[in-house]
Design a protein around this motif. Structure first.
Motif, short mmCIF file in Angstrom:
data_model
loop_
_atom_site.label_atom_id
_atom_site.label_comp_id
_atom_site.label_asym_id
_atom_site.label_seq_id
_atom_site.Cartn_x
_atom_site.Cartn_y
_atom_site.Cartn_z
N TYR A 189 0.84 -1.34 -0.21
CA TYR A 189 0.03 -0.18 -0.07
C TYR A 189 0.72 1.14 -0.04
N TYR A 190 2.15 1.17 0.56
CA TYR A 190 2.98 2.40 0.33
C TYR A 190 4.16 2.14 -0.45
N GLY A 191 4.99 2.98 -0.55
CA GLY A 191 6.30 3.14 -1.39
C GLY A 191 7.34 1.91 -1.22
N HIS A 192 8.28 1.91 -1.76
CA HIS A 192 9.30 0.82 -1.44
C HIS A 192 9.91 1.29 -0.06
N PHE A 193 10.16 2.49 0.13
CA PHE A 193 10.42 3.10 1.30
C PHE A 193 9.52 4.07 1.57
N GLU A 194 9.58 4.71 3.11
CA GLU A 194 8.67 5.83 3.36
C GLU A 194 9.38 7.13 2.76
N GLY A 195 8.90 7.84 2.15
CA GLY A 195 9.25 8.92 1.30
C GLY A 195 9.25 8.72 -0.32
N ASP A 196 9.34 7.54 -0.55
CA ASP A 196 8.96 7.23 -2.05
C ASP A 196 7.98 7.97 -2.50
N GLN A 197 8.30 8.76 -3.81
CA GLN A 197 7.15 9.24 -4.32
C GLN A 197 6.18 8.49 -5.34
N GLN A 198 6.47 7.29 -5.57
CA GLN A 198 5.82 6.37 -6.37
C GLN A 198 5.32 6.95 -7.66
N THR A 199 6.10 7.64 -8.29
CA THR A 199 5.84 8.06 -9.64
C THR A 199 5.77 6.91 -10.63
N TYR A 200 6.30 5.65 -10.35
CA TYR A 200 6.16 4.55 -11.08
C TYR A 200 4.65 3.80 -11.21
N ARG A 201 3.92 4.38 -10.29
CA ARG A 201 2.60 3.66 -10.09
C ARG A 201 1.33 4.37 -10.81
N ALA A 202 0.61 3.92 -11.20
CA ALA A 202 -0.55 4.30 -12.01
C ALA A 202 -1.26 5.40 -10.76
N PRO A 203 -2.01 6.21 -11.24
CA PRO A 203 -2.89 7.08 -10.27
C PRO A 203 -3.97 6.11 -9.89
N GLY A 204 -4.21 6.03 -8.76
CA GLY A 204 -5.50 5.62 -8.10
C GLY A 204 -5.11 3.94 -8.02
N GLU A 205 -4.26 3.47 -8.17
CA GLU A 205 -3.90 2.19 -8.19
C GLU A 205 -3.91 1.71 -6.55
N VAL A 206 -3.31 2.47 -5.69
CA VAL A 206 -3.53 1.86 -4.51
C VAL A 206 -4.94 1.86 -3.86
N GLU A 207 -5.57 3.04 -4.22
CA GLU A 207 -6.81 3.29 -3.73
C GLU A 207 -7.87 2.15 -4.17
N GLU A 208 -7.68 1.70 -5.63
CA GLU A 208 -8.22 0.73 -6.11
C GLU A 208 -8.06 -0.79 -5.21
N LEU A 209 -6.72 -0.89 -4.85
CA LEU A 209 -6.53 -2.19 -4.16
C LEU A 209 -6.87 -2.21 -2.69
N ARG A 210 -6.90 -1.07 -2.15
CA ARG A 210 -7.33 -0.97 -1.08
C ARG A 210 -8.77 -1.32 -0.89
N ALA A 211 -9.64 -0.91 -1.70
CA ALA A 211 -11.18 -0.87 -1.91
C ALA A 211 -11.51 -2.28 -2.40
N THR A 212 -10.61 -3.02 -3.17
CA THR A 212 -11.13 -4.29 -3.66
C THR A 212 -10.41 -5.60 -3.40
N ARG A 213 -9.19 -5.46 -2.76
CA ARG A 213 -8.16 -6.74 -2.50
C ARG A 213 -7.84 -6.85 -1.02
N ASP A 214 -8.30 -5.81 -0.11
CA ASP A 214 -7.69 -5.64 1.02
C ASP A 214 -7.80 -7.22 1.95
N CYS A 215 -6.77 -7.71 2.39
CA CYS A 215 -6.92 -8.91 3.06
C CYS A 215 -7.80 -8.89 4.54
N LEU A 216 -7.63 -7.83 5.15
CA LEU A 216 -8.52 -7.63 6.32
C LEU A 216 -10.17 -7.58 6.01
N ASP A 217 -10.49 -7.04 4.88
CA ASP A 217 -11.93 -6.89 4.45
C ASP A 217 -12.22 -8.04 3.87
N GLY A 218 -11.36 -8.86 3.18
CA GLY A 218 -11.83 -10.19 2.63
C GLY A 218 -12.01 -11.12 3.82
#
Lengths: 331, 344
Positions: free
Chosen positions: A249-278
């Motif tokens: 859900y976060y960058g490689h390290f804290e402070g990683d700007q994650q410009t290599y990830r698509a916009p909304g990628e993490v939000e989508e994962l949190r909404a649909t694939r979260d292990c605790l929700d599942g």
């Protein structure tokens, strides 16, 4: 000597289910809190957060005993917590305090507690697998039923020592399980650009050992496959490569700007694939656990992390005289 | 222009059965090679285009490399290869999307490379488009282990219209609908092509069913005595012909408590006793209500639906997809010159 056999597939008791959920929730709260605290600048060094991958640590390590060994990665908080390392001691360690489980001298990337079978987080990418080959060889020579489990990322799986370890473990038929946490990125490089072939598990074929892929967001899938692999190792049937497809859900390290990830990628994962929700949906809809029991664990985990942060902040840093202690071991 | 769709599931052949049984590993380079051999077969019937589900580089990349290098002298020009324009999620959703797109484009046939699970996803969406299911593993009861070149010849004859419909086989399927007693859970509907089993395992988990001790009920569309997997239990009791109008319903019990037991190949390398309470034939269209149970429903050997005792699950033997009977198509082609490849 360990003689515990893994539980029957799908035969999780209520206690085991609650324990699995608690492990995942404690890791999540630990990491979410560290994400906020790190931004204040009070935590020394680097932290690499495990949020999103909790089902793997919880699902795999729930099959291990205290005298089984885990060799972890730079993203190691989840493995340490699941292996039974003390929450307060972990938090103090990350804050660099003397109360930490390595007296504040290891920090996030070198957290270890041999009394819990936690060989340590590891700043060297791909360095866990050779360590558990040592565990496996020791267990074989001493004729114990101990098992070694290493964790490696998809990036680490491209290190030579990862492949050398698969070979060594296969040749010596060692009681080890190589878990690959494939979160799709080696630091900032998507695995489309760093790995030939879709599955790391496929590399097991070349060494004549089983390679299995499971959904790393699904506690039940990880728990079941890991139970088979660890049971196999304990019975003397040899090593397994277990690849868990996951996401962080976060960058490689804290402070990683994650410009290599698509916009909304993490939000989508949190909404649909979260292990605790599942997990929550599966056990409550299945009528196995009441939602209120899970809510209570949520509240306890939150309070536990709150308290651990307060303790860590109040604790002393190691004295200068401690600089050279715990560095060398006398034999 | 005649197009044939190909769904090659890059994730098949990797599940937990590599630990719980002697199931073999089927690598993605071999899947790519199968597609290429299939294309050579299709080329002989003048198929213009192969439309593929896009996959991560493991299948597509190997295929592109092979296409650039391997062209045996004297062979017909290969069909053009086109990948559908859709995102790759590496989940079952990819196959579902690809089948829907192929149906919308009007492909003349679909070839599925994968296990029973992959074929089920295709069968759910392909309607009346002929399906040629090819196995990519040792676990499967529905797709056939067949050389892709030969399958390509037969599919080409079907897709180009020269084989008519004689070589098509109407399969049966088991339709299941689960009504949920508790309020907020949606009813579920799905399809099995060979077998549907109720297990005592509460979670879908790692999916595969590899143990017999907690099986409660089993329904099959057909039961071949030479099959592997759950349908082998039915086959040991009362073999049922594929493509017929009857299936079998078997009620199971732990071996120690069962009035009868059969020894069957439940998975590759796993030959075990299974306890049987009773069994009976069911007719096409007939519905069977499953006994109330806490557990899960496995479709074609994979747990798919988690089940509670207060749910109501109804299973019906229905008409399934049309599949290409490779032997029948090629036999007809040999006897009828207008269908033969030489007239192409």
């Amino acid at each position: 000597m360990s003689t515990t056999t893994p539980p029957a597939v799908g035969g999780l008791t209520s206690q085991e289910l609650l324990a699995g959920y608690r492990t995942m929730r404690v890791i999540r709260e630990f990491e979410e809190r560290l994400h906020r605290e790190f931004a204040t600048g009070e935590i020394p060094g680097f932290v690499h957060l495990y949020a999103g991958e909790e089902a793997i640590a919880a699902g795999v390590i729930s099959h291990l005993n205290d005298d089984d060994y885990v060799a972890s990665t730079h993203r190691g908080h989840g493995h340490a917590l699941a292996k039974g390392c003390d929450v307060d001691g972990m938090m103090a360690e990350i804050y660099g305090r003397y109360d930490g489980i390595c007296h504040g001298k290891g920090g996030s990337m070198h957290i270890a507690d041999l009394s819990k079978g936690m060989l340590g987080a590891n700043g060297i990418v791909g360095a866990g697998p050779p360590l558990v080959c040592g565990v496996g060889l020791t267990a074989r020579i001493r004729k114990t039923a101990q098992v070694g489990v290493s964790f490696t990322g998809d990036g680490g799986s491209n290190q030579g020592m990862f492949l050398e370890s698969l070979n060594l473990a296969a040749v010596w038929n060692l009681p080890v399980v190589f878990v690959v946490e494939n979160n799709g990125y080696a630091e900032a490089t998507s695995n489309e650009f760093h790995s030939s072939g879709l599955d790391v598990a496929k590399r097991a074929d070349g060494f004549g050992i089983p390679g299995v892929v499971v959904d790393g967001h699904d506690f039940f899938a990880v728990h079941e496959a890991a139970g088979e692999a660890i049971g196999r190792a304990r019975r003397g049937d040899g090593p397994t490569l277990l690849e868990c497809k996951t996401n962080r859900y976060y960058g490689h390290f804290e402070g990683d700007q994650q410009t290599y990830r698509a916009p909304g990628e993490v939000e989508e994962l949190r909404a649909t694939r979260d292990c605790l929700d599942g997990f929550r949906a599966a056990v409550t809809e299945g009528g196995l656990i009441a939602a209120a029991e899970l809510d209570a664990i949520d509240a306890e985990a939150l309070a536990q992390i709150e308290s651990s942060v307060a303790r860590a902040k109040a604790a002393a840093v190691p004295d200068l005289s401690e600089v050279l202690t715990d560095v060398y071991v006398d034999y | 222009m005649t197009s044939v769709g190909v769904i090659a599931n890059p994730a098949s052949g990797r599940d937990v059965r590599r630990l719980t049984s002697g199931a073999s590993v089927f690598d993605n380079a071999e899947k790519a090679s199968m597609v290429l051999r299939l294309m050579h077969g299709l080329a002989a019937s003048g198929i213009d285009e192969v439309v593929m589900m896009p996959t991560a580089p493991s299948v597509a990349g190997v295929l592109r490399r092979q296409l650039a290098t391997r062209q045996p002298p004297g062979s017909a020009p290969l069909p053009a290869l086109r990948f559908l324009d859709q995102p790759v999620t590496e989940t079952a959703r990819d196959s579902e999307r690809a089948v829907a797109a192929m149906v919308a484009e009007g492909v003349a046939a679909i070839v599925g490379l994968g296990g029973d699970g992959t074929q089920r996803l295709i069968a759910r969406g392909c309607g009346e488009i002929p399906l040629c299911p090819l196995s990519t593993g040792t676990n499967n009861a529905f797709p056939e282990m067949r050389e892709a070149t030969v399958a390509g010849l037969a599919v080409g004859l079907v897709a180009s219209g020269r084989a008519g419909t004689d070589g098509l086989r109407r399969e049966a399927a088991l339709h299941v609908r689960v009504e949920r007693a508790a309020g907020d859970r949606d009813p579920v509907e799905d399809l099995a092509l060979v077998d549907l089993a109720v297990t005592g395992q509460r979670f879908v988990g790692a999916r595969a069913v590899s143990r017999a001790d907690d099986l409660r009920e089993l329904l099959v569309t057909h039961a071949s005595p030479s099959a592997i997997g759950l349908s082998s239990v039915a086959a040991a009791l009362d073999p049922v012909r594929r493509g017929g109008r009857q299936g079998l319903h078997v009620r199971l019990a732990p071996v120690a408590a069962a009035p009868r037991r059969v020894v069957v190949p439940l998975a590759p390398g796993v030959v075990v006793p299974v306890g049987v309470r009773d069994h009976r034939r069911i007719a096409l269209g007939e519905a069977v209500e499953l006994e109330p149970a806490d557990g899960s429903i496995a479709l074609d050997g994979e747990r798919e639906i988690e089940l509670r005792r207060d749910d109501r699950a109804l299973v019906r033997l229905v008409a399934g997809p049309r599949t290409v009977d490779v032997d029948a198509v090629l036999r007809a082609a040999a006897h009828e010159p207008r269908r033969a490849l030489a007239t192409a």
